[in-house]
Design a protein around this motif. Structure first.
Motif, mmCIF file in Angstrom:
data_model
loop_
_atom_site.group_PDB
_atom_site.id
_atom_site.type_symbol
_atom_site.label_atom_id
_atom_site.label_comp_id
_atom_site.label_asym_id
_atom_site.label_seq_id
_atom_site.Cartn_x
_atom_site.Cartn_y
_atom_site.Cartn_z
ATOM 1 N N ASN B 12 0.852 -1.185 0.000
ATOM 2 C CA ASN B 12 0.000 0.000 0.000
ATOM 3 C C ASN B 12 0.894 1.244 0.000
ATOM 4 O OD1 ASN B 12 -1.717 2.119 0.632
ATOM 5 N ND2 ASN B 12 -3.003 0.867 1.974
ATOM 6 N N ASP B 14 0.202 4.311 -0.257
ATOM 7 C CA ASP B 14 -0.285 5.453 0.529
ATOM 8 C C ASP B 14 0.084 5.323 2.005
ATOM 9 O OD1 ASP B 14 -1.420 6.618 -1.693
ATOM 10 O OD2 ASP B 14 -3.339 5.609 -1.420
ATOM 11 N N TRP B 15 0.223 4.082 2.459
ATOM 12 C CA TRP B 15 0.528 3.873 3.868
ATOM 13 C C TRP B 15 2.028 3.733 4.124
ATOM 14 C CZ3 TRP B 15 -3.608 0.068 6.345
ATOM 15 C CH2 TRP B 15 -4.886 0.620 6.163
ATOM 16 N N LYS B 17 5.770 4.444 4.616
ATOM 17 C CA LYS B 17 6.484 5.687 4.894
ATOM 18 C C LYS B 17 7.966 5.559 4.566
ATOM 19 C CE LYS B 17 3.226 7.127 8.454
ATOM 20 N NZ LYS B 17 2.878 6.621 9.783
ATOM 21 N N CYS B 19 10.386 3.532 5.733
ATOM 22 C CA CYS B 19 11.335 3.422 6.845
ATOM 23 C C CYS B 19 12.465 2.453 6.511
ATOM 24 C CB CYS B 19 10.632 2.998 8.123
ATOM 25 S SG CYS B 19 9.995 1.307 8.137
ATOM 26 N N ILE B 21 12.583 -0.819 7.035
ATOM 27 C CA ILE B 21 12.708 -1.998 7.905
ATOM 28 C C ILE B 21 12.532 -3.280 7.085
ATOM 29 C CG2 ILE B 21 11.476 -3.287 9.732
ATOM 30 C CD1 ILE B 21 11.218 -0.636 11.271
ATOM 31 N N GLU B 54 5.822 -8.542 6.371
ATOM 32 C CA GLU B 54 4.412 -8.245 6.668
ATOM 33 C C GLU B 54 4.170 -8.097 8.170
ATOM 34 O OE1 GLU B 54 1.361 -10.660 4.615
ATOM 35 O OE2 GLU B 54 0.347 -10.799 6.524
ATOM 36 N N ILE B 55 4.750 -9.012 8.977
ATOM 37 C CA ILE B 55 4.459 -8.952 10.415
ATOM 38 C C ILE B 55 5.223 -7.833 11.124
ATOM 39 C CG2 ILE B 55 3.875 -11.410 10.577
ATOM 40 C CD1 ILE B 55 6.593 -11.788 12.033
ATOM 41 N N ARG B 56 6.297 -7.328 10.494
ATOM 42 C CA ARG B 56 7.049 -6.270 11.169
ATOM 43 C C ARG B 56 6.733 -4.876 10.630
ATOM 44 N NH1 ARG B 56 12.013 -9.445 10.756
ATOM 45 N NH2 ARG B 56 12.360 -10.600 12.669
ATOM 46 N N CYS B 57 6.054 -4.779 9.514
ATOM 47 C CA CYS B 57 5.807 -3.459 8.919
ATOM 48 C C CYS B 57 5.049 -2.576 9.903
ATOM 49 C CB CYS B 57 5.009 -3.589 7.624
ATOM 50 S SG CYS B 57 4.597 -1.965 6.953
ATOM 51 N N PRO B 58 5.640 -1.450 10.334
ATOM 52 C CA PRO B 58 4.962 -0.599 11.306
ATOM 53 C C PRO B 58 3.761 0.128 10.707
ATOM 54 C CG PRO B 58 7.295 -0.008 11.085
ATOM 55 C CD PRO B 58 6.959 -0.919 9.955
ATOM 56 N N ASP B 59 3.677 0.137 9.381
ATOM 57 C CA ASP B 59 2.598 0.889 8.738
ATOM 58 C C ASP B 59 1.486 -0.016 8.214
ATOM 59 O OD1 ASP B 59 3.620 3.664 8.894
ATOM 60 O OD2 ASP B 59 5.316 2.764 7.860
ATOM 61 N N LEU B 60 1.575 -1.298 8.482
ATOM 62 C CA LEU B 60 0.598 -2.292 8.003
ATOM 63 C C LEU B 60 0.433 -2.181 6.482
ATOM 64 C CD1 LEU B 60 -2.244 -1.886 10.704
ATOM 65 C CD2 LEU B 60 -0.167 -3.222 10.889
ATOM 66 N N ILE B 62 2.299 -3.822 4.028
ATOM 67 C CA ILE B 62 2.681 -4.957 3.183
ATOM 68 C C ILE B 62 1.773 -6.147 3.462
ATOM 69 C CG2 ILE B 62 4.531 -6.519 2.452
ATOM 70 C CD1 ILE B 62 6.551 -4.583 3.455
ATOM 71 N N GLU B 63 1.362 -6.777 2.380
ATOM 72 C CA GLU B 63 0.569 -7.990 2.496
ATOM 73 C C GLU B 63 1.136 -8.985 1.495
ATOM 74 O OE1 GLU B 63 -4.175 -9.008 2.283
ATOM 75 O OE2 GLU B 63 -3.477 -7.009 1.769
#
Lengths: 267, 71
Positions: B12, B14-15, B17, B19, B21, B54-60, B62-63
């Motif tokens: 996504n 738009d979400w 940022k 970072c 990670i 996916e489980i670490r993405c602070p911005d939710l 990645i899927e």
């Protein structure tokens, strides 16, 4: 993604800085709830003030955004009036242990069934990087330009001493472990504390020259070790991760119900 | 249950940022940041669908979409 069903998408992208560890905690929390298969109506998230507290705005459960440090007090009221609900209280290190330090130890002492998630980023991020009781000796902050001389709290030791019946620690790097701990903490019938070490690249990272978000999250892998590991014996400076306490003791709401019964029976 | 096979990286933009990670923690170096500092899967063929991003993405943001392996 099923976890998207648990968030208020209209508020995304969220307000946390790029690479903020709190986002990973939100991610883990949602996965824990998804694994539990609970409905949104069974969960109440109560938060105080600070970056971490903004979680309550992003999750689509029953939510309360309350006063600085007082989230556990509000949560206690919610739990006592509706003991069937699962109460989760996400807090920052300052919110939980400075402003709300007293609420924290007394909630632990009472053993009321709630889940306190302490996101420990060692700093007050929202207000501009002031040092918190978790910054520790030698940590730099805007209010400690020559390094802090305050010793830091150990969240796990404090929770243990105050009487919490589930105490665990993990980090944002160990996201799967976090999910498991939050999952178990929600199921635990008593006061549960899960400390999650998170990175604040904007304030703590910059002041302490820790590098960017990726460097900071990778550092958690190097400075922590599972409880009782051989590495800890060789290097006592490592921070232990895992479940420190898990025991069954009388839960507060259940005990209160017994008092009501006794009082009514004696009338 | 068969091994999960990658179907798609849904990112996504738009979400995200930027970072980095996910880029840094991917064991197969599948992801990179593009000119707009958004994560993109540049080597999707190397992806093992471990979902660590996916489980670490602070911005939710990645899927990882997988399909069960036929074999």
């Amino acid at each position: 993604m099923p976890i998207k069903d648990y968030i208020r998408e209209r508020f995304f992208p969220h307000m946390w800085c790029p690479g903020c560890g709190h986002g990973t905690v939100l991610n883990s929390l949602l996965r824990a709830v998804e694994q539990l298969g609970m409905s949104k109506n069974e969960i109440v998230v109560v938060s105080g003030i600070g970056c971490s507290a903004r979680i309550s705005g992003y999750v689509d459960f029953h939510t309360l955004h309350t006063l600085h440090g007082r989230a556990l007090a509000f949560a206690t009221g919610v739990k006592l009036s509706k003991p069937e609900l699962n109460v989760i209280v996400p807090m920052g290190d300052g919110d939980a242990l400075a402003i709300g330090g007293n609420h924290f130890i007394h909630a632990a002492r009472r053993n009321i069934a709630m889940t306190a998630i302490v996101m420990n980023n060692k700093i007050y991020g929202m207000t501009g990087g002031q040092f918190s009781p978790l910054t520790g000796v030698g940590g730099m902050a805007t209010t400690a330009p020559y390094a802090s001389i305050d010793r830091s709290f150990d969240v796990v030791e404090l929770a243990k001493a105050a009487g919490a019946t589930y105490v665990a620690r993990s980090t944002a790097f160990h996201a799967q472990e976090c999910t498991q701990m939050i999952h178990d903490a929600i199921l635990h019938d008593g006061f549960s504390v899960v400390e999650i070490m998170t990175q604040c690249p904007t304030h703590y990272g910059r002041k302490n020259k820790k590098g960017g978000p990726a460097e900071m999250i990778k550092e958690f892998k190097d400075i922590t070790t599972p409880i009782g590991s051989k590495a800890k014996q060789e290097n006592p400076g490592l921070i232990e991760r895992g479940v420190f306490v898990e025991k069954d003791l009388p839960e507060y709401c259940a005990e209160y119900d017994k008092i009501i019964e006794r009082a009514q029976g004696g009338a | 249950m068969g091994k999960a096979k990658l179907k798609e990286h849904r990112i996504n933009r738009d979400w995200c940022k930027g970072c980095g990670i996910c880029v840094e923690l991917c064991p197969k170096k599948v992801l990179e940041l593009d000119a707009e500092e958004k994560a993109v899967a540049v080597r999707p063929e190397d992806c093992i669908a471990c979902k660590l991003c996916e489980i670490r993405c602070p911005d939710l943001a990645i899927e990882i979409i997988t399909e069960p392996d036929e074999k």
